[in-house]
Design an enzyme around this catalytic site. Structure first.
Site, PDB file in Angstrom:
ATOM      1  N   ASP A 121       0.806  -1.216   0.000  1.00 25.50           N
ATOM      2  CA  ASP A 121       0.000   0.000   0.000  1.00 25.50           C
ATOM      3  C   ASP A 121       0.842   1.270   0.000  1.00 25.50           C
ATOM      4  OD1 ASP A 121      -2.483  -1.202  -0.134  1.00 25.50           O
ATOM      5  OD2 ASP A 121      -2.687  -1.368   2.034  1.00 25.50           O
TER       6      ASP A 121
ATOM      7  N   LYS B  63      -6.204  -1.968  -7.739  1.00 26.83           N
ATOM      8  CA  LYS B  63      -6.653  -1.270  -6.541  1.00 26.83           C
ATOM      9  C   LYS B  63      -7.782  -0.300  -6.934  1.00 26.83           C
ATOM     10  CE  LYS B  63      -3.709  -3.004  -3.496  1.00 26.83           C
ATOM     11  NZ  LYS B  63      -4.141  -3.704  -2.271  1.00 26.83           N
TER      12      LYS B  63
END
Length: 301
Positions: free
Chosen positions: A184, A211
């Protein structure tokens, strides 16, 4: 579906809209093709009410927040080295208070801002779960000094006060398990890498393409807008650190909260005024992001 649920979708790739119908689930062994904490967590939650044991085998370890939470709530779960094993609940849980530790993914943007702006006095209280500290390991690989002062845990999550200082910064290669543990934070790390000396290569990050947006393509657009030099690969980036000149930019950040926050970090370090359209999307994971930067001294409106 393999556990016995009725699921119907569009085509062969289970595209939405999806139809689901309650059914008796059966615990089984799942060998995941891709390392995904979200998929793992969904299977474990379903396994709580399945008949028999649920076993999950990952190709590489992912964040274990769900496992820690389930154990804290009293689930019969074992995890660590080897397969994750979960037995179903025999009775419903009673309600209780559950405290959530601060998120390292959010803290990383404050640490990145401190690093790029030369602000060594910024310290952030955050969870330091070892399955999530890949970002700190990458900063160390870049040559940064990372200081960790342990604090009392929150729930089953270790917590610490973390600060960073720039050392002899240089590029590095990020791949394999380290990529998974920093997945992330890779847009932020790519942005830092673009403005330190040396080449940085980020591999094994194809998951970024699915994502909230294609984070590989959007990260490349973002960093180039601020003057960085890099190319995208099918599963990551090749970044020529120090080849460009950091400059202010006007960018669209509304597609993705992590892209917007990465843009803000670069804007703090760039000379002049930058404009981030759609920056309110940062509230998806960091509701007071802009206010926090302002409290730390940023000129932000």
């Amino acid at each position: 579906a393999r556990m016995g649920a009725f699921v119907q979708g569009q085509g062969t790739k289970w595209q939405p809209p999806l139809w689901l119908k309650g059914n008796t689930l059966v615990g089984r062994k799942h060998e995941l093709a891709t390392a995904s904490a979200q998929v793992k967590s969904a299977i474990l939650l379903a396994g709580l009410w399945a008949e028999g044991e649920t076993i999950v085998i990952e190709p590489s370890a992912t964040r274990d927040h769900t496992e820690r939470m389930l154990r804290a709530l009293g689930a019969a779960i074992t995890f660590g080295d080897g397969p994750i094993r979960l037995s179903p609940l025999t009775t419903p849980w009673a309600g209780r208070r559950f405290d959530i530790a601060p998120d390292l993914s959010s803290a990383a943007f404050l640490l990145g801002a401190a690093l790029l702006t030369g602000s060594p006095d910024v310290a952030v209280t955050t969870a330091v779960n070892p399955t999530r500290t890949g970002v700190l390991d990458v900063l160390r690989a870049f040559g940064a000094e990372v200081r960790i002062e342990p604090l009392d845990p929150v729930g089953e999550e270790p917590v610490a006060r973390v600060s960073v200082r720039a050392g002899e910064m240089h590029g590095a290669t990020i791949e394999g398990a380290l990529t998974v543990r920093a997945i992330d934070e890779l847009p932020l790390l790519a942005a830092i890498a673009a403005f330190i000396p040396g080449q940085t290569i980020i591999k094994d990050a194809a998951e970024l393409r699915v994502k909230e947006c294609d984070r590989i393509t959007e990260t490349v657009k973002l960093i180039r807008a601020f003057g960085g030099v890099l190319e995208e690969t099918p599963d990551g980036f090749v970044i020529e650190g120090g080849a460009g000149q950091l400059r202010c930019a006007r960018i669209e950040g509304g597609l993705d909260h992590r892209i917007a926050m990465t843009a803000a970090v670069l804007a703090l370090a760039a000379p002049g005024e930058s404009v981030i359209e759609g920056a309110e999307v940062a509230s998806v994971s960091f509701p007071r992001f802009a206010e926090t930067l302002a409290e730390l001294g940023a000129d932000i409106r």
